[in-house]
Scaffold this motif. Structure first.
Motif, PDB file in Angstrom:
ATOM      1  N   PHE A 118       3.619   0.577   2.812  1.00 57.12           N
ATOM      2  CA  PHE A 118       3.388  -0.492   3.770  1.00 57.12           C
ATOM      3  C   PHE A 118       3.282  -1.824   3.043  1.00 57.12           C
ATOM      4  O   PHE A 118       2.543  -1.949   2.062  1.00 57.12           O
ATOM      5  CB  PHE A 118       2.085  -0.279   4.534  1.00 57.12           C
ATOM      6  CG  PHE A 118       2.082   0.911   5.458  1.00 57.12           C
ATOM      7  CD1 PHE A 118       1.572   2.120   5.033  1.00 57.12           C
ATOM      8  CD2 PHE A 118       2.585   0.806   6.736  1.00 57.12           C
ATOM      9  CE1 PHE A 118       1.569   3.221   5.873  1.00 57.12           C
ATOM     10  CE2 PHE A 118       2.589   1.900   7.590  1.00 57.12           C
ATOM     11  CZ  PHE A 118       2.073   3.108   7.158  1.00 57.12           C
ATOM     12  N   GLN A 153       0.742   5.364   0.946  1.00 58.75           N
ATOM     13  CA  GLN A 153      -0.035   6.330   1.713  1.00 58.75           C
ATOM     14  C   GLN A 153       0.630   7.699   1.680  1.00 58.75           C
ATOM     15  O   GLN A 153       1.807   7.829   2.030  1.00 58.75           O
ATOM     16  CB  GLN A 153      -0.194   5.868   3.181  1.00 58.75           C
ATOM     17  CG  GLN A 153      -1.080   6.769   4.016  1.00 58.75           C
ATOM     18  CD  GLN A 153      -1.218   6.304   5.455  1.00 58.75           C
ATOM     19  OE1 GLN A 153      -0.298   5.733   6.020  1.00 58.75           O
ATOM     20  NE2 GLN A 153      -2.377   6.558   6.060  1.00 58.75           N
ATOM     21  N   TYR A 164       0.833  -1.188   0.000  1.00 57.53           N
ATOM     22  CA  TYR A 164       0.000   0.000   0.000  1.00 57.53           C
ATOM     23  C   TYR A 164       0.875   1.247   0.000  1.00 57.53           C
ATOM     24  O   TYR A 164       1.964   1.270   0.584  1.00 57.53           O
ATOM     25  CB  TYR A 164      -0.921   0.019   1.229  1.00 57.53           C
ATOM     26  CG  TYR A 164      -2.116  -0.895   1.117  1.00 57.53           C
ATOM     27  CD1 TYR A 164      -2.014  -2.255   1.422  1.00 57.53           C
ATOM     28  CD2 TYR A 164      -3.348  -0.404   0.703  1.00 57.53           C
ATOM     29  CE1 TYR A 164      -3.105  -3.091   1.315  1.00 57.53           C
ATOM     30  CE2 TYR A 164      -4.454  -1.245   0.597  1.00 57.53           C
ATOM     31  CZ  TYR A 164      -4.317  -2.573   0.900  1.00 57.53           C
ATOM     32  OH  TYR A 164      -5.406  -3.410   0.788  1.00 57.53           O
ATOM     33  N   LEU A 217      -4.107   0.641  -2.400  1.00 54.62           N
ATOM     34  CA  LEU A 217      -3.459  -0.572  -2.890  1.00 54.62           C
ATOM     35  C   LEU A 217      -2.604  -0.263  -4.115  1.00 54.62           C
ATOM     36  O   LEU A 217      -3.075   0.341  -5.080  1.00 54.62           O
ATOM     37  CB  LEU A 217      -4.506  -1.620  -3.243  1.00 54.62           C
ATOM     38  CG  LEU A 217      -3.989  -2.954  -3.766  1.00 54.62           C
ATOM     39  CD1 LEU A 217      -3.182  -3.672  -2.678  1.00 54.62           C
ATOM     40  CD2 LEU A 217      -5.132  -3.832  -4.243  1.00 54.62           C
ATOM     41  N   PRO A 255      -4.446   4.662   3.019  1.00 58.33           N
ATOM     42  CA  PRO A 255      -3.583   3.888   2.123  1.00 58.33           C
ATOM     43  C   PRO A 255      -4.333   3.462   0.869  1.00 58.33           C
ATOM     44  O   PRO A 255      -5.544   3.239   0.908  1.00 58.33           O
ATOM     45  CB  PRO A 255      -3.204   2.663   2.960  1.00 58.33           C
ATOM     46  CG  PRO A 255      -3.520   3.039   4.367  1.00 58.33           C
ATOM     47  CD  PRO A 255      -4.659   3.996   4.293  1.00 58.33           C
TER      48      PRO A 255
END
Lengths: 115, 113
Positions: free
Chosen positions: B89, B38, B36, B46, B44
């Motif tokens: 992430f 952000q 992800y 995908l 966030p």
């Protein structure tokens, strides 16, 4: 315009008060999730729901409660029992069936500050 | 117990360079590994995802490499651009557990022009 909405964007509360964060989706997704994000950290799962009228605790459910009375809505209540409630709260949803059920789509988040 | 470990915590790369972020997991039951992106103050989004039956997946300038035996996976951002400056992430989930995502700690990427 499909998506996930969270309101309000910023929320301020006094210590000892319960507060409810709103999450609505019009994607017709079955599953919905609540995460908490602290500065410089990853997301941690609070609660999730795979279907209406059913939900399960995540990794950090203590001090939080949820309801899932409608498919499109999954409100989160931060209770006075939550010892450190100041954080960025994120709601997400995903389809339930098929390969695409793994994809989670996130809302814009609500930043809660408790003083 | 941190089930997904992500490194580095931050990195700075010049425009046009390659950004590499690594993740390691412990639970062999994980069967889906998304990344992800952000931006500050946003949720966030995908970016790209992979399953353990594939060793590599590429989408545009973003590539995931997956090493099942080492229980590691990584994100490569080729030709990094200033607009790629964000926090990334990695995550993992297992279909047997309701598709709950377990996230790594995040990597803040800064691309200098």
């Amino acid at each position: 315009d499909g998506g996930i909405t969270q309101s309000p964007k910023y929320l301020f509360r006094k210590e000892g008060q319960n507060v409810t964060l709103s999450c609505e989706q019009n994607l017709n997704h079955d599953a919905m999730y609540w995460y908490r994000q602290d500065p410089g950290q990853g997301l941690r799962l609070i609660y999730y729901s795979q279907i209406v009228n059913d939900f399960q605790k995540g990794d950090i459910a203590e001090g939080y409660s949820v309801s899932r009375e409608k498919k499109e809505s999954f409100p989160l209540t931060v209770t006075s029992a939550q010892k450190n409630p100041t954080a960025f709260y994120l709601c997400a949803s995903s389809p339930r069936a098929g390969m695409s059920s793994y994809e989670q789509y996130f809302g814009p988040g609500t930043r809660l500050t408790v003083t | 117990q941190q089930q997904v470990k992500q490194s580095p915590q931050s990195l700075i790369v010049q425009k046009g360079g390659i950004s590499i972020i690594n993740c390691a997991y412990e639970n062999t039951a994980f069967d889906y590994f998304p990344w992800y992106q952000q931006f500050p103050g946003k949720g966030p989004a995908l970016l790209i995802a992979i399953r353990p039956d594939v060793s590599e997946k590429k989408e545009g300038r973003f590539t995931i490499s997956f090493n099942k035996s080492a229980k590691q996976f990584s994100l490569h951002i080729m030709d990094s651009q200033p607009g790629d400056s964000a926090t990334y992430f990695c995550a993992a989930s297992k279909s047997a557990a309701g598709n709950k995502l377990t996230f790594g700690g995040g990597t803040r990427v800064l691309v200098k022009p």
